[in-house]
Write an enzyme that holds these catalytic residues in place. Structure first.
Site, PDB file in Angstrom:
ATOM      1  N   HIS A   1     -10.517  40.383 -50.521  1.00 48.43           N
ATOM      2  CA  HIS A   1     -10.664  41.648 -51.242  1.00 48.43           C
ATOM      3  C   HIS A   1     -11.145  41.323 -52.664  1.00 48.43           C
ATOM      4  O   HIS A   1     -10.842  40.249 -53.193  1.00 48.43           O
ATOM      5  CB  HIS A   1      -9.276  42.294 -51.283  1.00 48.43           C
ATOM      6  CG  HIS A   1      -9.234  43.675 -51.825  1.00 48.43           C
ATOM      7  ND1 HIS A   1      -9.299  43.951 -53.172  1.00 48.43           N
ATOM      8  CD2 HIS A   1      -9.121  44.875 -51.204  1.00 48.43           C
ATOM      9  CE1 HIS A   1      -9.229  45.260 -53.350  1.00 48.43           C
ATOM     10  NE2 HIS A   1      -9.119  45.844 -52.180  1.00 48.43           N
TER      11      HIS A   1
ATOM     12  N   ASP B   1      -2.281  36.539 -51.434  1.00 47.88           N
ATOM     13  CA  ASP B   1      -2.398  37.982 -51.608  1.00 47.88           C
ATOM     14  C   ASP B   1      -1.660  38.633 -50.435  1.00 47.88           C
ATOM     15  O   ASP B   1      -2.136  38.609 -49.300  1.00 47.88           O
ATOM     16  CB  ASP B   1      -3.899  38.349 -51.606  1.00 47.88           C
ATOM     17  CG  ASP B   1      -4.157  39.835 -51.501  1.00 47.88           C
ATOM     18  OD1 ASP B   1      -3.190  40.614 -51.373  1.00 47.88           O
ATOM     19  OD2 ASP B   1      -5.338  40.226 -51.530  1.00 47.88           O
TER      20      ASP B   1
ATOM     21  N   GLN C   1      -1.402  43.148 -47.675  1.00 50.34           N
ATOM     22  CA  GLN C   1      -1.423  43.685 -46.311  1.00 50.34           C
ATOM     23  C   GLN C   1      -0.397  43.011 -45.396  1.00 50.34           C
ATOM     24  O   GLN C   1      -0.346  43.331 -44.212  1.00 50.34           O
ATOM     25  CB  GLN C   1      -2.827  43.526 -45.692  1.00 50.34           C
ATOM     26  CG  GLN C   1      -3.937  44.221 -46.429  1.00 50.34           C
ATOM     27  CD  GLN C   1      -3.807  45.746 -46.419  1.00 50.34           C
ATOM     28  OE1 GLN C   1      -3.001  46.317 -45.679  1.00 50.34           O
ATOM     29  NE2 GLN C   1      -4.587  46.406 -47.246  1.00 50.34           N
TER      30      GLN C   1
ATOM     31  N   LYS D   1       1.994  50.411 -50.702  1.00 49.83           N
ATOM     32  CA  LYS D   1       1.618  50.205 -49.307  1.00 49.83           C
ATOM     33  C   LYS D   1       2.852  50.038 -48.433  1.00 49.83           C
ATOM     34  O   LYS D   1       2.750  49.838 -47.223  1.00 49.83           O
ATOM     35  CB  LYS D   1       0.721  48.965 -49.172  1.00 49.83           C
ATOM     36  CG  LYS D   1      -0.658  49.126 -49.829  1.00 49.83           C
ATOM     37  CD  LYS D   1      -1.554  47.957 -49.493  1.00 49.83           C
ATOM     38  CE  LYS D   1      -2.695  47.760 -50.464  1.00 49.83           C
ATOM     39  NZ  LYS D   1      -3.745  48.765 -50.386  1.00 49.83           N
TER      40      LYS D   1
ATOM     41  N   CYS E   1     -13.808  47.092 -50.087  1.00 47.32           N
ATOM     42  CA  CYS E   1     -13.669  46.200 -51.245  1.00 47.32           C
ATOM     43  C   CYS E   1     -13.869  44.734 -50.894  1.00 47.32           C
ATOM     44  O   CYS E   1     -13.606  43.857 -51.700  1.00 47.32           O
ATOM     45  CB  CYS E   1     -12.318  46.353 -51.957  1.00 47.32           C
ATOM     46  SG  CYS E   1     -12.141  47.935 -52.753  1.00 47.32           S
TER      47      CYS E   1
END
Lengths: 147, 409
Positions: free
Chosen positions: B120, B197, B200, B223, B361
Site C-alpha cells: 500500500h 503493516d 489488514q 478497521k 492505493c
C-alpha cells in the site's frame, strides 16, 4: 429541438462512444493547449488538447484512460465543441454542468450530451461525467486570461 | 457464531438502505462497521467524564487516565505485547511514518530498504522519502506468479546492506497472508529490522507479536470496529527506546530549558505529543472487548469461510475474472469482463452493495496484475452467505452496468 430519447437509446449512445471514442488522439503540435486531468478518488487520467484560433475551437482532442462514463462524456464533448466559438463553447459547457447538477438548463445546445442527465442518480460518478468538461473549462478560462 | 444476533449489534446492519436496497457492506478492508457498544462508549466519555488525559488532579481526569492506560494494556494483551510497547497513533499510515522517520538517523548512504510491489502507498512512500533523504536504495522482493511473497525470494533479496524490511502482513489487494514468523527468523539472521503493516491482519486474526517476532507492527482501530483516527504502533521496547519521535510537544518531554535542551519521556509517551484522541481510545477499549468476546480465532474462521464460499460461487460466473482465488483472507479481487472497475462500482452501488474499485492505493501492483483497476469485495464476520448470493447474482448481470443510470426499478 426536443425529441424524447428512450433509456435504451441513451445507453446505446454511451456504449458507442465508450467503444469508439471520437477525437481520441494525441498531438505534439505546440499550438495546441494541453490540460491534464486526474483524480484523487478514481483512476481516470485524461488529457484534453485544444487548438484555439481567433476565439474559435478549431480542434479538440483527448487521450488517456477512463471509465465508460468519463470516456463517453469526453468523447461527446469533443464532438460538440469542435468548431464552436469560445463563447458558444462556454455556454454549452455551462448548460451541461447545470444539467449534471440538476439545475434548469437549455437542452437545445446539448445534443447527445443529454444522455448524462441521470448522472445525479450515482452522485459518486459526477466527477466522471465532468472530468473532460472541467478540463475544457480550464482551457477556455486560461484563454480568457491571456488576453 | 450467531451471525443474526451479531448483526443486531451493528446499527448500520439494522435496516439502512442505499439506492433503495438493503445495504450490503463489502468494503471492510477500507473500514469496518461499528457496533453499538463502541458508539455508546464514545458518547459516555463526552457525556460523563469529558476531561483531558495526563493533565488534571480531579476525579474525572483521573478516570480518563485510568481508562487510557487500561486500553493500552488491553491492546497489549490482544497482540501479546507489553503495555509500554503500545504507542497510540492516528492510524497505520502515521505509525509507519513514525517508524520510517524515527529510524531515518540510522540509515546511511547505500543502505537498502526491502519492500514489495504489493505494498500500500502507506508502506512505500515514507520509505521513498527516507531513501531520498539518505541516498539509500529501495529494493523489491519479487512476487511469485500468483502474487505471493516467499521466504525463498526474501533470502535472495536480503543483503549485508539491508537495514529495513517493511511488508504488509496481509495484502490489501490480494489478501495473501505473509508468513511473518519465518520472515522474521530469516531477517534477524542479518542486521535488518522487520516492520510489519498490520492494517489488514490485526482486525481479522489472532496476533502474537512475541511468537511472530517482528520488530514493529502498525495497525488502525477503524478497521477493527473502533472509531477513525486511532491506531497503534507496536515496537519492541528496546527499539522504541532507541528511536527518535516524529512529533515533539506536550506530554512527550520530561524537561526543557531556554537553551533548547529537551529531555525525552520513555516510550510510549515519547511518541504521543499533544492531546491524544481520547474518544478514539475509549472506543478502541469497547471494540477490543467486543472482538475478544467473539474470539479472533472464530472471526478468522468465519471470514475464511465467507471468502471460500464467495470464490466457489463466483467461479461459476463466466463473466467474472478472479485475481486471488487462492488467498486465505476475506478479500476477493476481481473484474467483470469488459467492464471498467469504476463502472462496476456504480453498478454495485445501484444494487445497494458497497465495494472498492480502482487501484486500492497499491499503484505498483496494477502493472503486476496487468489491469487498469480492479473491484474488491472484502468481508467481515458480520457478513452473510445470503449477502454473497445477492452479490454474485449482481456480478452475473454485471455486463449491464449502465443499469445504474437507466434502470427505473
Amino acid at each position: 429541438m426536443r425529441f424524447s430519447m428512450t433509456n435504451e437509446m441513451m445507453r446505446e449512445i454511451i456504449m458507442d462512444h465508450y467503444g469508439n471514442p471520437r477525437n481520441k488522439k494525441e498531438t505534439d503540435n505546440s499550438e495546441y493547449q494541453t490540460i491534464f486531468m486526474d483524480s484523487v478518488s478514481c483512476i481516470d487520467k485524461i488529457y484534453i488538447q485544444a487548438l484555439v484560433k481567433n476565439d474559435v475551437l478549431i480542434d479538440v482532442l483527448w487521450h488517456g484512460v477512463g471509465c465508460a462514463i468519463s470516456t463517453a462524456s469526453t468523447s461527446i464533448m469533443t464532438e460538440l465543441l469542435k468548431g464552436k466559438t469560445t463563447k458558444q463553447a462556454q455556454y454549452i459547457l455551462d448548460q451541461y454542468l447545470k444539467m449534471i447538477h440538476e439545475e434548469p438548463f437549455d437542452e437545445s445546445v446539448l445534443d447527445e450530451a443529454i444522455v448524462f442527465m441521470n448522472t445525479s442518480r450515482q452522485p459518486a460518478r459526477i466527477k466522471c461525467a465532468t472530468i473532460g468538461w472541467n478540463g475544457m473549462e480550464k482551457i477556455l478560462n486560461g484563454n480568457k486570461k491571456d488576453r | 457464531m450467531d451471525v443474526d444476533k451479531i448483526r443486531q449489534d451493528f446499527p448500520m446492519l439494522r435496516g439502512i438502505k442505499m439506492q433503495g436496497k438493503p445495504l450490503i457492506y463489502f468494503d471492510n478492508a477500507a473500514t469496518s462497521l461499528k457496533p453499538q457498544c463502541v458508539l455508546d462508549a464514545i458518547l459516555d466519555y463526552y457525556r460523563n467524564f469529558n476531561a483531558n488525559s495526563h493533565r488534571g488532579d480531579y476525579d474525572i481526569a483521573h478516570h480518563v487516565d485510568v481508562l487510557f492506560e487500561e486500553t493500552r494494556e488491553k491492546i497489549a494483551g490482544f497482540i501479546n505485547a507489553n503495555a509500554n510497547e503500545i504507542v497510540f497513533t492516528a492510524n497505520t499510515s502515521m505509525g509507519l511514518n513514525m517508524v520510517a522517520y524515527g529510524l531515518m538517523p540510522k540509515i546511511k548512504e547505500g543502505d537498502e530498504i526491502l519492500l514489495s510491489e504489493a505494498e500500500h502507498a502507506s508502506n512505500l512512500l515514507p520509505w521513498f522519502k527516507v531513501a531520498e533523504e539518505k541516498k539509500a536504495i529501495i529494493r523489491y522482493i519479487p512476487l511469485t506468479k500468483e502474487g505471493r511473497l516467499t521466504v525463498e525470494n526474501l533470502k535472495k533479496s536480503l543483503s549485508p546492506r539491508t537495514k529495513i524490511v517493511s511488508l504488509a502482513h496481509v495484502s490489501n489487494v490480494l489478501g495473501y497472508i505473509l508468513d511473518v514468523k519465518s520472515f522474521a527468523k530469516e531477517i534477524h539472521k542479518t542486521q535488518a529490522l522487520f516492520v510489519v503493516d498490520g492494517a489488514q491482519s490485526v482486525p481479522h486474526m489472532k496476533i502474537d507479536v512475541q511468537d511472530l517476532d517482528c520488530d514493529f507492527l502498525c495497525f488502525s482501530g477503524h478497521k477493527m470496529l473502533a472509531p477513525t483516527g486511532i491506531g497503534v504502533l507496536y515496537g519492541k521496547y528496546d527499539l522504541l527506546c532507541d528511536m527518535e519521535p516524529l512529533m515533539s510537544g506536550g506530554g512527550m518531554n520530561t524537561h526543557f530549558n531556554m537553551c533548547g535542551k529537551v529531555g525525552l519521556q520513555n516510550p510510549p509517551l515519547r511518541f504521543e505529543a499533544g492531546t491524544p484522541n481520547i474518544e478514539g481510545v475509549v472506543g478502541f477499549y469497547a471494540a477490543i472487548d467486543y472482538l475478544n468476546a467473539i474470539g479472533m480465532e472464530n472471526i478468522d474462521k468465519r471470514e475464511r469461510a465467507l471468502k471460500k464460499y464467495a470464490i466457489q460461487e463466483l467461479q461459476q460466473c463466466e463473466n467474472v475474472i478472479l485475481y486471488n482465488k487462492e488467498s486465505e483472507s476475506g478479500i476477493v479481487t476481481f473484474n467483470i469482463k469488459g467492464v471498467f472497475s469504476q463502472d462496476a462500482g456504480s453498478y454495485f452501488n445501484s444494487k445497494g452493495i458497497c465495494v472498492r474499485t480502482g487501484l486500492h492505493c497499491a499503484k505498483i501492483l496494477t502493472d503486476f496484475l496487468k489491469t487498469d483497476g480492479t473491484v474488491r469485495a472484502s468481508f467481515a464476520f458480520y457478513n452473510t452467505e445470503a449477502e454473497i448470493d445477492t452479490f454474485v447474482e449482481a456480478c452475473r448481470n454485471g455486463g449491464n452496468f449502465l443499469d445504474a443510470f437507466f434502470d427505473d426499478k
